[in-house]
Design an enzyme around this catalytic site. Structure first.
Site, PDB file in Angstrom:
ATOM      1  N   ASN A 241      14.484  -3.063   0.667  1.00 35.70           N
ATOM      2  CA  ASN A 241      15.426  -3.431   1.724  1.00 35.70           C
ATOM      3  C   ASN A 241      16.493  -2.337   1.812  1.00 35.70           C
ATOM      4  OD1 ASN A 241      17.596  -4.026  -0.113  1.00 35.70           O
ATOM      5  ND2 ASN A 241      16.747  -6.083  -0.431  1.00 35.70           N
TER       6      ASN A 241
ATOM      7  N   GLY B  65      15.262  -7.720   6.916  1.00 32.14           N
ATOM      8  CA  GLY B  65      15.216  -9.162   7.133  1.00 32.14           C
ATOM      9  C   GLY B  65      14.631  -9.517   8.485  1.00 32.14           C
TER      10      GLY B  65
ATOM     11  N   GLY C  64      13.371  -6.959  11.157  1.00 27.73           N
ATOM     12  CA  GLY C  64      12.116  -6.231  11.021  1.00 27.73           C
ATOM     13  C   GLY C  64      12.192  -5.181   9.946  1.00 27.73           C
TER      14      GLY C  64
ATOM     15  N   ASP D  19      13.510 -21.105   4.332  1.00 24.10           N
ATOM     16  CA  ASP D  19      13.626 -20.605   2.965  1.00 24.10           C
ATOM     17  C   ASP D  19      13.174 -19.144   2.952  1.00 24.10           C
ATOM     18  OD1 ASP D  19      13.590 -20.099   0.235  1.00 24.10           O
ATOM     19  OD2 ASP D  19      12.399 -21.865  -0.276  1.00 24.10           O
TER      20      ASP D  19
ATOM     21  N   GLY E 187      10.300 -10.841   1.077  1.00 31.85           N
ATOM     22  CA  GLY E 187      10.073  -9.425   0.783  1.00 31.85           C
ATOM     23  C   GLY E 187       8.744  -9.201   0.085  1.00 31.85           C
ATOM     24  N   ASP E 188       8.412 -10.072  -0.857  1.00 30.25           N
ATOM     25  CA  ASP E 188       7.129  -9.977  -1.547  1.00 30.25           C
ATOM     26  C   ASP E 188       5.975 -10.188  -0.575  1.00 30.25           C
ATOM     27  OD1 ASP E 188       8.406  -9.549  -3.997  1.00 30.25           O
ATOM     28  OD2 ASP E 188       8.469 -11.687  -4.460  1.00 30.25           O
TER      29      ASP E 188
ATOM     30  N   ARG F 142       8.511 -21.811   5.699  1.00 27.07           N
ATOM     31  CA  ARG F 142       7.983 -22.727   4.687  1.00 27.07           C
ATOM     32  C   ARG F 142       8.907 -22.754   3.478  1.00 27.07           C
ATOM     33  NH1 ARG F 142       1.884 -20.189   4.991  1.00 27.07           N
ATOM     34  NH2 ARG F 142       1.597 -20.669   7.193  1.00 27.07           N
TER      35      ARG F 142
ATOM     36  N   SER G  26       4.814 -18.979  -0.395  1.00 24.95           N
ATOM     37  CA  SER G  26       4.672 -19.407   1.001  1.00 24.95           C
ATOM     38  C   SER G  26       3.975 -18.381   1.876  1.00 24.95           C
ATOM     39  CB  SER G  26       6.057 -19.715   1.571  1.00 24.95           C
ATOM     40  OG  SER G  26       6.879 -18.563   1.462  1.00 24.95           O
TER      41      SER G  26
END
Length: 163
Positions: A29, A65, A68, A90, A95-96, A129, A134
């Site tokens: 990020n 975030g 984009g 949530d 990022g993962d 989700r 998720s």
């Protein structure tokens, strides 16, 4: 592929530098990117990441975030890839999910900017989700994007995001 996570400031610089020197793709990020390369706008940071920190990398992806991400390739090509508007419940794991989807798309031969769009869609779906596990399936991402085949779909419209 290296994604340093928010604990980047805890990684000893000598170790971080060795890892970055071997990195093919860096994903982080904007805060993590600035921790490595110093402050500035996303384009300047991405340029410094490639030229000063990841000399053998094919490119860097800097996530922003919901806005984009920004992709800069070693050949100098750079593009902001906008995010998608969703009702986030949530953000844990977004990022993962992004880096996982990005690498998955690259491994199937999707060009980097399209892989970033695919990753943005995956992350957007993941935040709708609850919980860290998720990440959506490929079919869910394709349905969200409205694409039948990400390997043959080419989006010619200019995509911009503001960081």
């Amino acid at each position: 592929v290296f994604d340093p996570t928010p604990v980047i400031s805890d990684i000893p610089r000598t170790i971080l530098d060795r890892v970055l020197a071997r990195t093919s793709w860096l994903s982080c990020n904007i805060v993590e990117a600035a921790e490595i390369a110093g402050a500035g706008d996303v384009e300047a940071i991405a340029t410094r990441l490639l030229s000063n920190h990841c000399p053998s990398a094919e490119g860097v992806v800097i996530r922003a975030g919901a806005k984009g991400c920004f992709v800069r390739l070693a050949d100098g090509t750079a593009q902001a890839v906008p995010g998608f508007k969703v009702a986030a419940v949530d953000t844990n794991g977004a990022g993962d999910t992004h880096i996982g989807a990005f690498v998955s798309a690259l491994s199937r031969g999707v060009p980097p900017v399209e892989a970033a769009r695919y990753a943005n869609a995956a992350a957007a779906l993941s935040v709708t989700r609850h919980g860290g596990s998720s990440a959506p399936t490929d079919q869910e991402i394709q349905t969200f994007l409205g694409d039948d085949d990400p390997l043959t779909t080419v989006h010619s419209r200019k995509q911009e995001a503001h960081f």
